[in-house]
Design an enzyme around this catalytic site. Structure first.
Site, PDB file in Angstrom:
ATOM      1  N   GLU A  37      -5.109  25.481 -23.804  1.00 37.56           N
ATOM      2  CA  GLU A  37      -5.701  24.460 -22.938  1.00 37.56           C
ATOM      3  C   GLU A  37      -6.582  23.505 -23.736  1.00 37.56           C
ATOM      4  O   GLU A  37      -6.610  22.300 -23.465  1.00 37.56           O
ATOM      5  CB  GLU A  37      -6.486  25.112 -21.801  1.00 37.56           C
ATOM      6  CG  GLU A  37      -5.616  25.811 -20.772  1.00 37.56           C
ATOM      7  CD  GLU A  37      -4.674  24.865 -20.047  1.00 37.56           C
ATOM      8  OE1 GLU A  37      -4.904  23.637 -20.053  1.00 37.56           O
ATOM      9  OE2 GLU A  37      -3.685  25.354 -19.463  1.00 37.56           O
ATOM     10  N   TYR A 120     -11.543  21.225 -15.344  1.00 39.92           N
ATOM     11  CA  TYR A 120     -10.096  21.440 -15.402  1.00 39.92           C
ATOM     12  C   TYR A 120      -9.774  22.690 -16.214  1.00 39.92           C
ATOM     13  O   TYR A 120      -8.999  23.554 -15.783  1.00 39.92           O
ATOM     14  CB  TYR A 120      -9.363  20.241 -16.013  1.00 39.92           C
ATOM     15  CG  TYR A 120      -7.973  20.646 -16.441  1.00 39.92           C
ATOM     16  CD1 TYR A 120      -6.965  20.818 -15.492  1.00 39.92           C
ATOM     17  CD2 TYR A 120      -7.696  20.976 -17.769  1.00 39.92           C
ATOM     18  CE1 TYR A 120      -5.714  21.286 -15.852  1.00 39.92           C
ATOM     19  CE2 TYR A 120      -6.448  21.441 -18.134  1.00 39.92           C
ATOM     20  CZ  TYR A 120      -5.458  21.594 -17.180  1.00 39.92           C
ATOM     21  OH  TYR A 120      -4.223  22.085 -17.543  1.00 39.92           O
ATOM     22  N   ASP A 138      -4.427  18.230 -13.465  1.00 39.94           N
ATOM     23  CA  ASP A 138      -4.377  17.487 -14.728  1.00 39.94           C
ATOM     24  C   ASP A 138      -3.661  16.160 -14.477  1.00 39.94           C
ATOM     25  O   ASP A 138      -3.337  15.806 -13.338  1.00 39.94           O
ATOM     26  CB  ASP A 138      -3.697  18.301 -15.828  1.00 39.94           C
ATOM     27  CG  ASP A 138      -2.179  18.342 -15.684  1.00 39.94           C
ATOM     28  OD1 ASP A 138      -1.664  18.121 -14.559  1.00 39.94           O
ATOM     29  OD2 ASP A 138      -1.494  18.603 -16.684  1.00 39.94           O
ATOM     30  N   CYS A 200      14.086  10.373 -11.165  1.00 42.24           N
ATOM     31  CA  CYS A 200      14.036  10.735  -9.741  1.00 42.24           C
ATOM     32  C   CYS A 200      15.278  11.491  -9.291  1.00 42.24           C
ATOM     33  O   CYS A 200      15.209  12.359  -8.402  1.00 42.24           O
ATOM     34  CB  CYS A 200      13.829   9.486  -8.894  1.00 42.24           C
ATOM     35  SG  CYS A 200      12.214   8.678  -9.150  1.00 42.24           S
ATOM     36  N   CYS A 203      14.861  15.196  -9.373  1.00 40.43           N
ATOM     37  CA  CYS A 203      13.705  15.768  -8.682  1.00 40.43           C
ATOM     38  C   CYS A 203      14.145  16.675  -7.539  1.00 40.43           C
ATOM     39  O   CYS A 203      14.929  16.259  -6.678  1.00 40.43           O
ATOM     40  CB  CYS A 203      12.804  14.656  -8.152  1.00 40.43           C
ATOM     41  SG  CYS A 203      11.348  15.266  -7.275  1.00 40.43           S
ATOM     42  N   CYS A 209       9.751  12.609  -1.093  1.00 44.12           N
ATOM     43  CA  CYS A 209       8.815  11.799  -1.875  1.00 44.12           C
ATOM     44  C   CYS A 209       8.422  10.535  -1.121  1.00 44.12           C
ATOM     45  O   CYS A 209       9.259   9.670  -0.814  1.00 44.12           O
ATOM     46  CB  CYS A 209       9.437  11.427  -3.223  1.00 44.12           C
ATOM     47  SG  CYS A 209       8.343  10.441  -4.268  1.00 44.12           S
TER      48      CYS A 209
END
Length: 307
Positions: A37, A120, A138, A200, A203, A209
């Site tokens: 991280e 975060y 994030d 897209c 997806c 969406c």
């Protein structure tokens, strides 16, 4: 919007699409997740992987890093950028040893108290290392939420309270499911719902969406990229590159001005620095900044990584 449908579809997609990253394996350790991280902040996975593997080989536990000089953390940070992260990670390892018996703490509050750990990172480590239900947000997650639910091309320039509330609302109630959701949304943003050229057609929630349904409206602002060439940051990075590849202190005249002749040729690290043709005043600013940030120290023999 039916959140249960989103959870199920993204979980199934994640089964097939998730990258095989070492900090996701069953053999991962909380320390390995914490290191990942820190390294992944503003840095792509492809650059982090070899450095993370080197670090885990050298310092497989917090106590191993804490016992090493801070300069060694900087040396093996390589060219990940933002090297203060290496110093903060070293300080976090020391705090884990001093205050937690060498074991990375598992609560959000204790993680947040570690040096260099923000909201975060604390949430991400609590979730991905310990399986806690935490709202992880994030850049990738913000972008997916903005498009999928908000109908916007991009999230706001800075994280808002409304975004955090939306992310918390979307989070599954079940602990393991919440961890999987966080990881899946993050992966979708990294691989499919990218900033510039989203795929897209790939997806798994395309029909849900809001951004696509609205006709993919353009962003309301143009993200500002960070310049690099010719900046003080570039000069600082070149000086750090010299220090990482030099075992002894570097005389300051060698940094401020290229010698007319070096007995055995010019080492590659120096060539990078000299190739910038940085003016003396910029070199001085870079040097002073490195000293002020604790990334270098001056000795009678010259400049070196901190002991």
């Amino acid at each position: 919007m039916d959140a249960a449908v989103l959870h199920a579809r993204l979980s199934d997609w994640f089964d097939d699409a998730a990258r095989d990253l070492p900090w996701r394996l069953p053999s991962r350790t909380p320390w390995g997740v914490l290191v990942s991280e820190f390294m992944l902040q503003q840095t792509p996975v492809s650059r982090v992987l070899p450095v993370w593997e080197d670090w885990m080989s050298r310092w497989p536990a917090p106590a191993d890093l804490a016992a090493a000089p801070a300069g060694e953390a900087l040396r093996h940070w390589g060219r990940l950028g933002y090297p203060r992260r290496a110093l903060r990670l070293h300080a976090a390892a020391t705090a884990v040893v001093v205050h937690h018996g060498g074991n990375v703490p598992n609560s959000y509050a204790e993680l947040l108290a570690l040096p260099g750990v923000g909201t975060y990172t604390a949430a991400a480590v609590a979730a991905f290392a310990f399986g806690h239900r935490e709202t992880v947000v994030d850049t990738n997650i913000r972008r997916v939420h903005a498009r999928l639910v908000g109908g916007a091309a991009l999230p706001a320039p800075a994280l808002t309270a409304a975004e955090m509330k939306r992310a918390a609302t979307l989070l599954p109630d079940d602990g393991p499911a919440s961890v999987r959701w966080n990881a899946a949304v993050m992966e979708l943003g990294a691989l499919v719902c990218t900033a510039r050229t989203p795929s897209c057609e790939q997806c798994p929630v395309l029909d849900r969406c809001a951004w696509v349904a609205a006709g993919k409206p353009a962003p309301t602002y143009v993200p500002k990229g960070q310049s690099w060439a010719g900046t003080d940051r570039q000069v600082r990075g070149a000086i750090m590159h010299v220090l990482r590849h030099t075992d002894s202190p570097v005389p300051l005249p060698l940094i401020r001005e290229r010698p007319v002749d070096l007995a055995h040729g010019t080492p590659a690290a120096f060539e990078k620095l000299y190739g910038l043709h940085a003016p003396l005043e910029q070199l001085e600013r870079a040097l002073n900044g490195l000293l002020a940030d604790g990334l270098a120290e001056e000795t009678p023999r010259g400049l070196q990584l901190p002991a």
